[in-house]
Design a protein around this motif. Structure first.
Motif, PDB file in Angstrom:
ATOM      1  N   MET A 102     -20.612 -18.040   6.822  1.00 47.03           N
ATOM      2  CA  MET A 102     -19.241 -18.355   7.179  1.00 47.03           C
ATOM      3  C   MET A 102     -18.629 -17.203   7.959  1.00 47.03           C
ATOM      4  O   MET A 102     -18.861 -16.053   7.625  1.00 47.03           O
ATOM      5  N   PRO A 103     -17.816 -17.506   8.960  1.00 44.43           N
ATOM      6  CA  PRO A 103     -17.182 -16.437   9.732  1.00 44.43           C
ATOM      7  C   PRO A 103     -16.013 -15.818   8.978  1.00 44.43           C
ATOM      8  O   PRO A 103     -15.503 -16.379   8.008  1.00 44.43           O
ATOM      9  N   GLU A 104     -15.601 -14.656   9.469  1.00 45.48           N
ATOM     10  CA  GLU A 104     -14.446 -13.995   8.877  1.00 45.48           C
ATOM     11  C   GLU A 104     -13.185 -14.796   9.163  1.00 45.48           C
ATOM     12  O   GLU A 104     -13.086 -15.481  10.163  1.00 45.48           O
ATOM     13  N   VAL A 105     -12.218 -14.691   8.245  1.00 43.97           N
ATOM     14  CA  VAL A 105     -10.935 -15.366   8.385  1.00 43.97           C
ATOM     15  C   VAL A 105      -9.847 -14.301   8.303  1.00 43.97           C
ATOM     16  O   VAL A 105      -9.902 -13.420   7.436  1.00 43.97           O
ATOM     17  N   LEU A 106      -8.872 -14.377   9.201  1.00 48.18           N
ATOM     18  CA  LEU A 106      -7.765 -13.437   9.174  1.00 48.18           C
ATOM     19  C   LEU A 106      -6.813 -13.807   8.051  1.00 48.18           C
ATOM     20  O   LEU A 106      -6.385 -14.955   7.936  1.00 48.18           O
ATOM     21  N   VAL A 107      -6.507 -12.842   7.199  1.00 42.03           N
ATOM     22  CA  VAL A 107      -5.614 -13.048   6.063  1.00 42.03           C
ATOM     23  C   VAL A 107      -4.456 -12.069   6.204  1.00 42.03           C
ATOM     24  O   VAL A 107      -4.646 -10.915   6.573  1.00 42.03           O
ATOM     25  N   ALA A 108      -3.236 -12.550   5.923  1.00 45.16           N
ATOM     26  CA  ALA A 108      -2.045 -11.701   5.961  1.00 45.16           C
ATOM     27  C   ALA A 108      -1.440 -11.634   4.569  1.00 45.16           C
ATOM     28  O   ALA A 108      -1.338 -12.637   3.881  1.00 45.16           O
ATOM     29  N   LEU A 109      -1.038 -10.434   4.166  1.00 44.15           N
ATOM     30  CA  LEU A 109      -0.410 -10.221   2.864  1.00 44.15           C
ATOM     31  C   LEU A 109       0.960  -9.598   3.099  1.00 44.15           C
ATOM     32  O   LEU A 109       1.066  -8.548   3.734  1.00 44.15           O
ATOM     33  N   ALA A 110       2.005 -10.247   2.595  1.00 43.89           N
ATOM     34  CA  ALA A 110       3.369  -9.740   2.745  1.00 43.89           C
ATOM     35  C   ALA A 110       3.985  -9.560   1.366  1.00 43.89           C
ATOM     36  O   ALA A 110       3.785 -10.382   0.474  1.00 43.89           O
ATOM     37  N   VAL A 111       4.736  -8.473   1.192  1.00 45.37           N
ATOM     38  CA  VAL A 111       5.347  -8.137  -0.087  1.00 45.37           C
ATOM     39  C   VAL A 111       6.859  -8.134   0.070  1.00 45.37           C
ATOM     40  O   VAL A 111       7.383  -7.665   1.068  1.00 45.37           O
ATOM     41  N   SER A 112       7.551  -8.660  -0.934  1.00 42.72           N
ATOM     42  CA  SER A 112       9.005  -8.537  -0.949  1.00 42.72           C
ATOM     43  C   SER A 112       9.433  -8.105  -2.334  1.00 42.72           C
ATOM     44  O   SER A 112       8.705  -8.254  -3.302  1.00 42.72           O
ATOM     45  N   GLY A 113      10.617  -7.559  -2.416  1.00 42.73           N
ATOM     46  CA  GLY A 113      11.146  -7.069  -3.675  1.00 42.73           C
ATOM     47  C   GLY A 113      11.726  -5.689  -3.469  1.00 42.73           C
ATOM     48  O   GLY A 113      11.776  -5.181  -2.349  1.00 42.73           O
ATOM     49  N   ASP A 114      12.161  -5.076  -4.560  1.00 41.28           N
ATOM     50  CA  ASP A 114      12.704  -3.726  -4.472  1.00 41.28           C
ATOM     51  C   ASP A 114      11.627  -2.795  -3.914  1.00 41.28           C
ATOM     52  O   ASP A 114      10.485  -2.831  -4.343  1.00 41.28           O
ATOM     53  N   ASP A 115      12.004  -2.003  -2.946  1.00 43.29           N
ATOM     54  CA  ASP A 115      11.116  -1.010  -2.347  1.00 43.29           C
ATOM     55  C   ASP A 115       9.838  -1.639  -1.803  1.00 43.29           C
ATOM     56  O   ASP A 115       8.731  -1.134  -1.997  1.00 43.29           O
ATOM     57  N   HIS A 116       9.982  -2.751  -1.103  1.00 46.21           N
ATOM     58  CA  HIS A 116       8.823  -3.488  -0.605  1.00 46.21           C
ATOM     59  C   HIS A 116       7.973  -2.698   0.393  1.00 46.21           C
ATOM     60  O   HIS A 116       6.772  -2.901   0.471  1.00 46.21           O
ATOM     61  N   ILE A 117       8.572  -1.768   1.121  1.00 45.15           N
ATOM     62  CA  ILE A 117       7.784  -0.983   2.069  1.00 45.15           C
ATOM     63  C   ILE A 117       6.795  -0.088   1.324  1.00 45.15           C
ATOM     64  O   ILE A 117       5.612  -0.033   1.655  1.00 45.15           O
ATOM     65  N   ALA A 118       7.263   0.587   0.295  1.00 48.71           N
ATOM     66  CA  ALA A 118       6.365   1.424  -0.510  1.00 48.71           C
ATOM     67  C   ALA A 118       5.316   0.565  -1.204  1.00 48.71           C
ATOM     68  O   ALA A 118       4.146   0.955  -1.314  1.00 48.71           O
ATOM     69  N   GLU A 119       5.712  -0.621  -1.664  1.00 49.92           N
ATOM     70  CA  GLU A 119       4.775  -1.501  -2.367  1.00 49.92           C
ATOM     71  C   GLU A 119       3.655  -1.979  -1.445  1.00 49.92           C
ATOM     72  O   GLU A 119       2.488  -2.002  -1.834  1.00 49.92           O
ATOM     73  N   VAL A 120       3.992  -2.369  -0.217  1.00 48.03           N
ATOM     74  CA  VAL A 120       2.950  -2.847   0.698  1.00 48.03           C
ATOM     75  C   VAL A 120       1.991  -1.710   1.050  1.00 48.03           C
ATOM     76  O   VAL A 120       0.780  -1.906   1.165  1.00 48.03           O
ATOM     77  N   ARG A 121       2.515  -0.505   1.151  1.00 47.82           N
ATOM     78  CA  ARG A 121       1.643   0.641   1.446  1.00 47.82           C
ATOM     79  C   ARG A 121       0.750   0.986   0.252  1.00 47.82           C
ATOM     80  O   ARG A 121      -0.391   1.408   0.431  1.00 47.82           O
ATOM     81  N   THR A 122       1.256   0.784  -0.955  1.00 42.24           N
ATOM     82  CA  THR A 122       0.439   1.001  -2.143  1.00 42.24           C
ATOM     83  C   THR A 122      -0.701  -0.009  -2.179  1.00 42.24           C
ATOM     84  O   THR A 122      -1.857   0.337  -2.445  1.00 42.24           O
ATOM     85  N   LEU A 123      -0.396  -1.275  -1.904  1.00 33.86           N
ATOM     86  CA  LEU A 123      -1.436  -2.305  -1.864  1.00 33.86           C
ATOM     87  C   LEU A 123      -2.457  -1.997  -0.774  1.00 33.86           C
ATOM     88  O   LEU A 123      -3.666  -2.119  -0.991  1.00 33.86           O
ATOM     89  N   LEU A 124      -1.996  -1.570   0.376  1.00 37.09           N
ATOM     90  CA  LEU A 124      -2.904  -1.205   1.466  1.00 37.09           C
ATOM     91  C   LEU A 124      -3.859  -0.097   1.015  1.00 37.09           C
ATOM     92  O   LEU A 124      -5.069  -0.177   1.237  1.00 37.09           O
ATOM     93  N   GLY A 125      -3.325   0.913   0.347  1.00 39.51           N
ATOM     94  CA  GLY A 125      -4.160   2.001  -0.158  1.00 39.51           C
ATOM     95  C   GLY A 125      -5.196   1.522  -1.152  1.00 39.51           C
ATOM     96  O   GLY A 125      -6.359   1.958  -1.129  1.00 39.51           O
ATOM     97  N   LYS A 126      -4.800   0.611  -2.021  1.00 38.10           N
ATOM     98  CA  LYS A 126      -5.738   0.061  -3.016  1.00 38.10           C
ATOM     99  C   LYS A 126      -6.862  -0.713  -2.322  1.00 38.10           C
ATOM    100  O   LYS A 126      -8.028  -0.618  -2.714  1.00 38.10           O
ATOM    101  N   LEU A 127      -6.505  -1.509  -1.315  1.00 34.88           N
ATOM    102  CA  LEU A 127      -7.521  -2.279  -0.597  1.00 34.88           C
ATOM    103  C   LEU A 127      -8.499  -1.360   0.140  1.00 34.88           C
ATOM    104  O   LEU A 127      -9.699  -1.625   0.181  1.00 34.88           O
ATOM    105  N   ARG A 128      -7.979  -0.290   0.702  1.00 38.34           N
ATOM    106  CA  ARG A 128      -8.841   0.640   1.438  1.00 38.34           C
ATOM    107  C   ARG A 128      -9.750   1.449   0.518  1.00 38.34           C
ATOM    108  O   ARG A 128     -10.842   1.839   0.911  1.00 38.34           O
ATOM    109  N   ALA A 129      -9.307   1.710  -0.699  1.00 37.93           N
ATOM    110  CA  ALA A 129     -10.037   2.604  -1.594  1.00 37.93           C
ATOM    111  C   ALA A 129     -10.994   1.916  -2.552  1.00 37.93           C
ATOM    112  O   ALA A 129     -11.842   2.572  -3.149  1.00 37.93           O
TER     113      ALA A 129
END
Length: 118
Positions: free
Chosen positions: A1-28
């Motif tokens: 199966m080919p790769e599929v583009l997936v987008a993840l968006a976060v909302s809530g208090d301090d959503h910018i920090a939260e999305v960056r935390t999730l990004l770090g977890k995915l990378r690590a």
């Protein structure tokens, strides 16, 4: 199966920090080797998530679905405050909100099923 583009968006208090935390977890995480998530500029969402400043985009190979589902579930259920996460792929969306470890099994199954859909 080919790769599929997936987008993840976060909302809530301090959503910018939260999305960056999730990004770090995915990378690590060792369960998703070779994953290359990146931040892209978000846009106004006419529905309840409001303005999403940054979105994580990642091309997913089906062999990584379970690993990504595990990372997302762990991240989502360990938030100190409730957050909302929207996952988009192939024109479909999955909205999740949690902040309680008791939600982990339910969220894991939802994310895995969503990512595995044809």
């Amino acid at each position: 199966m080919p790769e599929v583009l997936v987008a993840l968006a976060v909302s809530g208090d301090d959503h910018i920090a939260e999305v960056r935390t999730l990004l770090g977890k995915l990378r690590a995480d060792d369960d998703v080797p070779g994953l290359a998530p990146r931040l892209v500029r978000g846009e106004a969402d006419p529905r309840d998530l409001g303005l999403v400043d940054e979105i994580i985009q990642v091309a997913l190979d089906p062999t990584l679905h379970a690993g990504v589902a595990g990372v997302v579930t762990t991240w989502l259920t360990t938030r100190r405050r409730a957050v909302k996460l929207r996952i988009k792929r192939k024109g479909k969306e999955l909205d999740l909100d949690a902040g309680n470890p008791k939600d982990a099994a339910r969220i894991l199954e939802q994310v895995k099923a969503f990512l595995d859909e044809e």
